[in-house]
Design an enzyme around this catalytic site. Structure first.
Site, PDB file in Angstrom:
ATOM      1  N   HIS A 261       4.105 -11.880   2.959  1.00  0.00           N
ATOM      2  CA  HIS A 261       4.553 -10.855   3.900  1.00  0.00           C
ATOM      3  C   HIS A 261       3.947 -11.126   5.275  1.00  0.00           C
ATOM      4  CE1 HIS A 261       5.149  -6.995   5.857  1.00  0.00           C
ATOM      5  NE2 HIS A 261       3.841  -6.886   6.014  1.00  0.00           N
TER       6      HIS A 261
ATOM      7  N   SER B  78       0.827  -1.205   0.000  1.00  0.00           N
ATOM      8  CA  SER B  78       0.000   0.000   0.000  1.00  0.00           C
ATOM      9  C   SER B  78       0.861   1.255   0.000  1.00  0.00           C
ATOM     10  CB  SER B  78      -0.918   0.009   1.220  1.00  0.00           C
ATOM     11  OG  SER B  78      -0.163  -0.070   2.399  1.00  0.00           O
TER      12      SER B  78
ATOM     13  N   GLU C  85      -2.806  -0.132  -3.820  1.00  0.00           N
ATOM     14  CA  GLU C  85      -3.987  -0.480  -2.992  1.00  0.00           C
ATOM     15  C   GLU C  85      -4.898   0.703  -2.686  1.00  0.00           C
ATOM     16  OE1 GLU C  85      -3.008  -2.988   0.417  1.00  0.00           O
ATOM     17  OE2 GLU C  85      -1.310  -3.872  -0.632  1.00  0.00           O
TER      18      GLU C  85
ATOM     19  N   HIS D 128       6.208   3.126  11.101  1.00  0.00           N
ATOM     20  CA  HIS D 128       5.275   3.741  12.043  1.00  0.00           C
ATOM     21  C   HIS D 128       5.551   5.199  12.339  1.00  0.00           C
ATOM     22  CE1 HIS D 128       3.915  -0.347  12.957  1.00  0.00           C
ATOM     23  NE2 HIS D 128       2.790   0.302  13.035  1.00  0.00           N
TER      24      HIS D 128
HETATM   25  N1  GLN Z   1      -0.170  -5.403   1.480  1.00  0.00           N
HETATM   26  C1  GLN Z   1      -0.610  -4.824   2.718  1.00  0.00           C
HETATM   27  C2  GLN Z   1      -0.217  -3.366   2.761  1.00  0.00           C
HETATM   28  O1  GLN Z   1       0.797  -3.023   2.272  1.00  0.00           O
HETATM   29  C3  GLN Z   1      -0.036  -5.551   3.895  1.00  0.00           C
HETATM   30  C4  GLN Z   1      -0.589  -5.028   5.196  1.00  0.00           C
HETATM   31  C5  GLN Z   1      -0.161  -5.785   6.429  1.00  0.00           C
HETATM   32  O2  GLN Z   1       0.827  -6.455   6.461  1.00  0.00           O
HETATM   33  N2  GLN Z   1      -0.886  -5.697   7.472  1.00  0.00           N
HETATM   34  O3  GLN Z   1      -0.884  -2.526   3.303  1.00  0.00           O
HETATM   35 ZN    ZN Z   2       2.719  -5.809   7.362  1.00  0.00          ZN
END
Ligand code: GLN
Ligand code: ZN
Length: 765
Positions: free
Chosen positions: A645, A437, A488, A698
């Site tokens: 991931h 994203s 996304e 973060h």
């Molecule tokens: N593909 C998602 C993003 O990039 C993965 C989010 C996650 O790991 N919680 O937002």
């Molecule tokens: Zn993540």
């Protein structure tokens, strides 16, 4: 006469008024006196509601201004040193400071409350001298009594569980901490006793995990001390989330009641009760109403269970209880107006569960005839649900069981795929990518809102999304990233987005539950067979790919994550649900591949969350969780590169399972425990593609190049540079646009430097 009891009630309110009050206070829109008033009103109305329903043991001190572990810590003066607080009563500024951080001091860590999605603030013992700052259970008890004339049952986290969940001390120091904290507990209990409190509920969920013999000894020390210090205060020693170990020792403790989970620990607890009996001088808190699921209790089954129990325990010694606090379920199902009738009729959120407790308590005292009509109605609800078309997709059942019987294996092993893929993709050493994203800017959120309200047509909204994709594809090319993503922009939540497009999911209007602090989530309900109904992500992904020559990674949420972040049906196993989801996702994976997408990432950040509390159950869970991932991803060509991931959990004891997933590339978040993770890879060789996040997402801070090079160097001490990828820790949707671009620019530079270095060192051809 049997009695009923509740272990805790949701704080948030049917309209999330609790959340709104907290947030208004934080933003300065609500003064402190008004906050206290509003929360008091919410709190008292919850007690009143439980009383009106006819609950006998109503919890007080289950309410919180943020989190009950934080409350316990603050009550015992366990305040991290960096807040440099001296004094008696801890002000809200310090309380919220610990939870959310201040200008001068970082927030305490938060983590999941056992295997739930509720997060508590981890108390930090280091350098702390515990003192009793206030007797919270007593205050809560008095408030209920003074305002409602109600004899509440105060709830308190028990000393063993409290200490086990604290950090900032060595395991060997636990007994010395216990001896420091115990007198404070004693004081709390004595004051309650003096006040004339009848019962206290002391929560020791740690007993449902894998406690040791030493823990059982500690338990004896604690509860013998309590019994000697406050002999007239009755203790309900409460466990939940699983069956207890050391049953005989636990029921032998000098307390007046033992609460057992007869939903999530039913098998173990029931067989212990039957095998060893239950002491005659104690009440049994029989947790038979599920505090974690959203379904009506199957009354007839519950009634049978109660009859079985009453063979061993006299009816007047049974307290029918929720299996755990109702904190984990939404407030009321009454206000759901948009769900299919067969589903709505079958739901029981917190308020409906109160009714169920009362119904079963009545039955236990007066006999089955007293609830004959309720039983008949409940049978009808379950029959309708069972027969619903959504649960009887024979096509899906057959297909999924056929798939589950197979091995779920890619056409070639990783070692071969790796060579073929290297040939095909021609990526540089240490390729760069992101997790999926990109910033969900105010503009993106506004467009989606307008579209949802019908103010923006499908066509215009689609155009807007394509514009965003264009902008970010161009930017990624300009930054020099090697594997791109579409960003996304069309998604809000990574489960909801897919759930809305699959059959078998339902979404509530008000089904909120507290996740951490004021943050609430609204998990979808998987109530029917999950089925693919058509492409979900192909359009945006293929569009993105059409705008660039570099590979664009498709982006899906994995089957286990979708399941773990939803409420699920209970007529089939979680394993079966995961396979249904996996089969549906496989069809999307195949559709993406057909549309020319050659790299597909299937995110599984929530695999770890489903891990059973008991060690002995874990291998089996991991086995089918891995299998679900493989079912979703195994049918692609060997040239197609499968990514996955994971983030924000402890990976180090899961590396074998991660290998078994057989992804071509995995990206792992490392901000939590970079050092430990690297160490795990020292112990376990990992020979598949891997990217360990090189910066924490973060913070708005732009990570300097050297810092990321430091991370890369450390990782490459244990991982093969030929298999290593460079990426951030997680998705970037919460970040600003500028800082994202700047951070990624630095990341690409760090990759360039690392490439030079590793080529020069002759490490790599
Ligand atoms: N593909 C998602 C993003 O990039 C993965 C989010 C996650 O790991 N919680 O937002
Ligand atoms: Zn993540």
């Amino acid at each position: 006469m049997a009695k009923s009891g509740v272990l805790g009630y949701p704080r948030i309110g049917a309209d999330r008024e609790w959340k709104k009050a907290l947030e208004a206070f934080w933003s300065g829109k609500l003064g402190e006196p008004e906050l206290h008033l509003q929360l008091r009103e919410i709190r008292l109305s919850h007690l009143q509601k439980q009383r009106e329903k006819g609950i006998d043991f109503i919890p007080v001190n289950d309410f919180s201004y943020y989190d009950h572990m934080l409350d316990t810590a603050v009550m015992f003066g366990v305040i991290p040193k960096r807040f440099s607080f001296e004094g008696e009563k801890v002000p809200l500024s310090v309380y919220y400071g610990i939870a959310r951080g201040t200008e001068h001091a970082a927030a305490s860590e938060m983590t999941k409350w056992f295997n739930t999605n509720y997060h508590y603030i981890v108390p930090e013992l280091e350098g702390v001298r515990p003192v009793l700052t206030e007797n919270k259970p007593l205050i809560a008890y008095r408030e209920a009594k003074a305002n409602l004339g109600l004899e509440g049952r105060p709830v308190l986290v028990g000393p063993l569980t409290f200490l086990k969940l604290c950090k900032g001390y060595e395991a060997s120091e636990i007994d010395s901490w216990l001896s420091r904290i115990l007198p404070l507990y004693v004081q709390v209990l004595r004051e309650l006793e003096e006040e004339g409190v009848q019962w206290i509920q002391i929560d020791e969920p740690i007993l449902a995990t894998n406690p040791t013999e030493a823990d059982v000894r500690r338990l004896y020390t604690v509860y013998e001390t309590f019994a000697a210090s406050a002999p007239n205060l009755n203790i309900m020693l409460q466990t939940y989330f699983e069956s207890v170990e050391y049953y005989r020792d636990i029921v032998g403790l000098p307390v007046k009641g033992i609460g057992l989970d007869l939903v999530h620990g039913l098998g173990g607890n029931l067989s212990s009760i039957k095998q060893w009996g239950f002491p005659e001088d104690k009440l049994l808190g029989a947790g038979i109403i599920d505090g974690r699921g959203v379904w009506k209790a199957p009354l007839r089954k519950k009634w049978e269970l109660l009859q079985e129990l009453s063979q061993v325990v006299a009816v007047e010694r049974i307290v029918l209880q929720t299996s755990c606090s109702l904190l984990h379920v939404p407030v009321t199902a009454k206000r759901e107006t948009k769900l299919p009738a067969e589903l709505k009729d079958a739901l029981a959120f917190a308020d409906e569960k109160l009714d169920e407790l009362v119904v079963l308590t009545t039955a236990l005292s007066q006999g089955e005839a007293a609830i004959a009509d309720k039983l008949a109605e409940n049978d009808r609800v379950y029959r309708t649900l069972e027969r619903s078309g959504g649960r009887n997709r024979t096509d899906i059942h057959q297909r999924v069981s056929a798939i589950a019987a197979q091995k779920a294996q890619r056409s070639r092993p990783f070692e071969e795929r790796q060579l073929i893929q290297r040939q095909k993709w021609q990526l540089p050493l240490l390729p760069t990518t992101t997790i999926g994203s990109f910033p969900q800017s105010a503009e993106v959120r506004k467009a989606r809102q307008m579209w949802r309200k019908g103010e923006l047509s499908d066509g215009r909204y689609g155009e807007f999304i394509r514009e965003q994709i264009d902008i970010w594809i161009r930017l990624q090319e300009e930054l020099g990233l090697d594997v791109l993503v579409h960003g996304e922009f069309e998604r809000t939540d990574m489960v909801e987005f897919f759930g809305e497009k699959l059959a078998g999911f339902a979404f509530t209007q008000n089904g909120w539950v507290q996740s951490y602090g004021s943050r609430c989530v609204k998990p979808p309900i998987i109530y029917g067979d999950v089925a693919y109904t058509g492409a979900m992500t192909v359009e945006e992904t293929a569009y993105a790919q059409s705008r660039t020559d570099r590979p664009v990674k498709g982006m899906l949420t994995g089957p286990v994550t979708m399941m773990n972040w939803s409420f699920v049906r209970e007529d089939i196993t979680r394993e079966q649900i995961a396979y249904q989801l996996a089969y549906a996702l496989r069809q999307e994976v195949e559709a993406l591949e057909r549309a020319g997408i050659g790299m597909i990432q299937v995110d599984e950040p929530a695999v770890r969350e489903g891990l059973p509390l008991k060690r002995s159950d874990r291998a089996k869970y991991l086995e089918w969780a891995v299998k679900a991932f493989r079912i979703a991803t195994c049918t692609v060509k060997e040239t197609t590169q499968i990514h996955t991931h994971m983030c924000y959990c402890d990976f180090h004891d899961m590396i074998d399972s991660i290998k078994e997933m057989d992804a071509d590339v995995i990206s792992l978040e490392t901000s939590r425990s970079h050092g430990e993770l690297i160490h795990s890879f020292e112990l376990n060789t990992y020979r598949q593609g891997i990217g360990l996040g090189v910066y924490d997402i973060h913070s708005p801070r732009i990570p300097p190049v050297e810092e990321m090079n430091g991370m890369i160097d450390r990782a490459l001490r244990v991982l093969d540079p030929k298999l290593f990828w460079i990426n951030p820790d997680c998705g970037l949707k919460t970040r600003g646009i500028e800082e994202t671009a700047a951070s990624l620019r630095n990341m690409v530079e760090a990759a360039r430097i690392a490439r030079e270095k590793y080529k020069a060192s002759g490490h790599i051809s």
